[in-house]
Design a protein around this motif. Structure first.
Motif, PDB file in Angstrom:
ATOM      1  N   SER A   1       0.774  -1.215   0.114  1.00  0.00           N
ATOM      2  CA  SER A   1       0.061   0.150  -0.196  1.00  0.00           C
ATOM      3  C   SER A   1       0.889   1.218  -0.024  1.00  0.00           C
ATOM      4  O   SER A   1       2.037   1.179   0.415  1.00  0.00           O
ATOM      5  N   MET A   2       0.376   2.357  -0.651  1.00  0.00           N
ATOM      6  CA  MET A   2       1.134   3.436  -0.799  1.00  0.00           C
ATOM      7  C   MET A   2       0.341   4.762  -0.421  1.00  0.00           C
ATOM      8  O   MET A   2      -1.115   4.782  -0.643  1.00  0.00           O
ATOM      9  N   TYR A   3       0.783   5.816   0.377  1.00  0.00           N
ATOM     10  CA  TYR A   3       0.034   6.834   0.883  1.00  0.00           C
ATOM     11  C   TYR A   3       0.826   8.024   0.556  1.00  0.00           C
ATOM     12  O   TYR A   3       1.980   8.437   0.518  1.00  0.00           O
ATOM     13  N   PHE A   4       0.130   9.351   0.089  1.00  0.00           N
ATOM     14  CA  PHE A   4       0.781  10.483  -0.314  1.00  0.00           C
ATOM     15  C   PHE A   4       0.520  11.424   0.881  1.00  0.00           C
ATOM     16  O   PHE A   4      -0.693  11.759   1.118  1.00  0.00           O
ATOM     17  N   LEU A   5       1.452  11.908   1.334  1.00  0.00           N
ATOM     18  CA  LEU A   5       1.483  13.122   2.329  1.00  0.00           C
ATOM     19  C   LEU A   5       2.108  14.188   2.003  1.00  0.00           C
ATOM     20  O   LEU A   5       3.073  14.320   1.453  1.00  0.00           O
ATOM     21  N   ASP A   6       1.361  15.361   2.196  1.00  0.00           N
ATOM     22  CA  ASP A   6       2.223  16.531   2.217  1.00  0.00           C
ATOM     23  C   ASP A   6       2.490  17.383   3.516  1.00  0.00           C
ATOM     24  O   ASP A   6       1.927  16.862   4.602  1.00  0.00           O
ATOM     25  N   TYR A   7       3.080  18.615   3.521  1.00  0.00           N
ATOM     26  CA  TYR A   7       3.332  18.991   4.925  1.00  0.00           C
ATOM     27  C   TYR A   7       2.297  19.568   5.541  1.00  0.00           C
ATOM     28  O   TYR A   7       2.467  20.177   6.614  1.00  0.00           O
TER      29      TYR A   7
ATOM     30  N   GLY B   1      -0.271  18.128   6.102  1.00  0.00           N
ATOM     31  CA  GLY B   1      -1.039  17.014   7.080  1.00  0.00           C
ATOM     32  C   GLY B   1      -1.965  16.434   6.084  1.00  0.00           C
ATOM     33  O   GLY B   1      -2.830  15.628   6.443  1.00  0.00           O
ATOM     34  N   SER B   2      -2.169  16.476   4.957  1.00  0.00           N
ATOM     35  CA  SER B   2      -3.027  15.950   3.673  1.00  0.00           C
ATOM     36  C   SER B   2      -2.540  14.353   3.771  1.00  0.00           C
ATOM     37  O   SER B   2      -1.343  14.264   3.675  1.00  0.00           O
ATOM     38  N   LEU B   3      -3.523  13.429   3.679  1.00  0.00           N
ATOM     39  CA  LEU B   3      -3.270  11.982   3.366  1.00  0.00           C
ATOM     40  C   LEU B   3      -4.236  11.442   2.565  1.00  0.00           C
ATOM     41  O   LEU B   3      -5.177  11.508   2.598  1.00  0.00           O
ATOM     42  N   GLN B   4      -3.484  10.604   1.706  1.00  0.00           N
ATOM     43  CA  GLN B   4      -4.249   9.999   0.520  1.00  0.00           C
ATOM     44  C   GLN B   4      -3.795   8.702   0.333  1.00  0.00           C
ATOM     45  O   GLN B   4      -2.673   8.674  -0.057  1.00  0.00           O
ATOM     46  N   LYS B   5      -4.732   7.608   0.267  1.00  0.00           N
ATOM     47  CA  LYS B   5      -4.107   6.293  -0.138  1.00  0.00           C
ATOM     48  C   LYS B   5      -4.109   6.453  -1.716  1.00  0.00           C
ATOM     49  O   LYS B   5      -4.999   6.594  -2.533  1.00  0.00           O
ATOM     50  N   VAL B   6      -2.896   6.037  -2.454  1.00  0.00           N
ATOM     51  CA  VAL B   6      -2.703   5.918  -3.724  1.00  0.00           C
ATOM     52  C   VAL B   6      -2.310   4.632  -4.357  1.00  0.00           C
ATOM     53  O   VAL B   6      -1.588   3.976  -3.626  1.00  0.00           O
ATOM     54  N   ASN B   7      -2.260   4.498  -5.699  1.00  0.00           N
ATOM     55  CA  ASN B   7      -1.688   3.175  -6.130  1.00  0.00           C
ATOM     56  C   ASN B   7      -0.314   3.708  -6.957  1.00  0.00           C
ATOM     57  O   ASN B   7       0.418   2.877  -7.256  1.00  0.00           O
ATOM     58  N   TYR B   8      -0.190   5.034  -7.217  1.00  0.00           N
ATOM     59  CA  TYR B   8       1.036   5.685  -7.788  1.00  0.00           C
ATOM     60  C   TYR B   8       1.034   7.253  -7.227  1.00  0.00           C
ATOM     61  O   TYR B   8       0.026   7.618  -7.162  1.00  0.00           O
ATOM     62  N   GLY B   9       2.145   7.764  -7.236  1.00  0.00           N
ATOM     63  CA  GLY B   9       2.194   8.986  -7.037  1.00  0.00           C
ATOM     64  C   GLY B   9       3.530   9.634  -7.226  1.00  0.00           C
ATOM     65  O   GLY B   9       4.638   9.066  -7.287  1.00  0.00           O
ATOM     66  N   ILE B  10       3.775  10.966  -7.178  1.00  0.00           N
ATOM     67  CA  ILE B  10       4.985  11.743  -7.670  1.00  0.00           C
ATOM     68  C   ILE B  10       5.027  12.997  -6.733  1.00  0.00           C
ATOM     69  O   ILE B  10       3.893  13.581  -6.305  1.00  0.00           O
ATOM     70  N   GLN B  11       6.051  13.115  -5.883  1.00  0.00           N
ATOM     71  CA  GLN B  11       6.222  14.481  -5.283  1.00  0.00           C
ATOM     72  C   GLN B  11       7.173  15.478  -5.981  1.00  0.00           C
ATOM     73  O   GLN B  11       8.245  14.650  -6.568  1.00  0.00           O
ATOM     74  N   GLY B  12       6.767  16.534  -6.152  1.00  0.00           N
ATOM     75  CA  GLY B  12       7.856  17.500  -6.601  1.00  0.00           C
ATOM     76  C   GLY B  12       7.669  17.978  -8.103  1.00  0.00           C
ATOM     77  O   GLY B  12       6.522  17.676  -8.569  1.00  0.00           O
ATOM     78  N   TYR B  13       8.277  18.754  -8.731  1.00  0.00           N
ATOM     79  CA  TYR B  13       8.131  19.207  -9.885  1.00  0.00           C
ATOM     80  C   TYR B  13       8.193  17.973 -11.015  1.00  0.00           C
ATOM     81  O   TYR B  13       7.592  18.385 -12.198  1.00  0.00           O
ATOM     82  N   ALA B  14       8.519  16.818 -10.442  1.00  0.00           N
ATOM     83  CA  ALA B  14       8.460  15.631 -11.582  1.00  0.00           C
ATOM     84  C   ALA B  14       7.016  15.519 -11.911  1.00  0.00           C
ATOM     85  O   ALA B  14       6.899  14.724 -13.114  1.00  0.00           O
ATOM     86  N   SER B  15       6.160  15.564 -11.108  1.00  0.00           N
ATOM     87  CA  SER B  15       4.641  15.460 -11.390  1.00  0.00           C
ATOM     88  C   SER B  15       4.200  16.181 -12.695  1.00  0.00           C
ATOM     89  O   SER B  15       3.203  15.593 -13.239  1.00  0.00           O
ATOM     90  N   ASN B  16       4.725  17.218 -12.945  1.00  0.00           N
ATOM     91  CA  ASN B  16       4.506  17.853 -14.430  1.00  0.00           C
ATOM     92  C   ASN B  16       4.647  17.173 -15.377  1.00  0.00           C
ATOM     93  O   ASN B  16       4.092  17.400 -16.715  1.00  0.00           O
ATOM     94  N   PHE B  17       5.718  16.349 -15.531  1.00  0.00           N
ATOM     95  CA  PHE B  17       6.498  15.647 -16.560  1.00  0.00           C
ATOM     96  C   PHE B  17       5.993  14.142 -16.633  1.00  0.00           C
ATOM     97  O   PHE B  17       5.789  13.555 -17.530  1.00  0.00           O
TER      98      PHE B  17
END
Length: 209
Positions: free
Chosen positions: A119-125, A127-143
């Motif tokens: 399982s994978m979880y996406f968290l930001d500073y 305090g948001s939390l979301q369970k995801v199947n895939y994810g990217i943090q940072g400017y890389a998400s734009n590409f």
């Protein structure tokens, strides 16, 4: 300017992170490990200032270790670890925020499958939390987020998940203005945490472990 990429597959998760340690226009090193093993079967990929990366990952890992020592045989699930991370970020937000964006991946025993499940979880500073199947943090998400949208599917093998990660790195190497020549790829599964490989994207070289 950090890039953290995560993919869930059938039986675990794979997380990749660039290895740059930079501030403003200066790069200090190309071998910073931004993926921390915080539990026997859980890893945390972090994006943000180096000081916050270190302090937050150590705070989480030490508290999880304390819990395991205080409660033998009752290791926390990935969901419980994600909740603890979210609470830590939420509490810090009102005091001294951790400037970190994270992807948490882990493996848990499952009654429905012999191999357990990842399982994978996406968290930001914030305090948001979301369970995801895939994810990217940072400017890389734009590409690279479009690559994950197109190529992820249920029932991926580890090899297929790593191939998707490789495709994301290739897109960044081609399109992203910021140079991120080195990446580390780690997995978490029933076999524990493993360094899958280190990729020198700029030159297309792989160092397999």
């Amino acid at each position: 300017m950090d890039s953290i990429i995560g993919v869930k597959y059938n039986g675990g998760v794979v997380i990749a992170a660039d290895s740059n340690n930079a501030r403003s226009i200066l790069v200090y090193q190309h071998n910073l490990d931004k993926i921390s093993q915080i539990a026997p079967n859980a890893i945390l990929g972090l994006s943000g200032p180096n000081a916050d990366l270190v302090s937050f990952s150590e705070y989480i890992s030490k508290n999880l270790k304390l819990y395991s020592l205080s409660n033998p045989g009752q290791d926390l699930s990935t969901k419980a670890i994600a909740s603890f991370c979210r609470n830590t970020l939420a509490v810090a937000l009102r005091k001294g925020p951790y400037q970190v964006q994270t992807l948490l991946g882990g493996w848990d025993v499952s009654p429905s499958t012999e191999d357990g499940e990842g399982s994978m979880y996406f968290l930001d500073y914030m305090g948001s939390l979301q369970k995801v199947n895939y994810g990217i943090q940072g400017y890389a998400s734009n590409f690279a987020l479009s690559v994950l949208d197109r190529e992820w599917r249920e029932g991926l093998t580890k090899e297929e998940a790593i191939k998707i990660i490789d495709n994301c790195i290739n897109v960044l190497d081609t399109r992203f203005l910021i140079s991120q020549p080195t990446f580390t790829i780690k997995s978490a599964s029933k076999d524990g945490v493993k360094v899958e490989r280190e990729v020198v994207a700029k030159y297309g070289v792989e160092r397999n472990n």
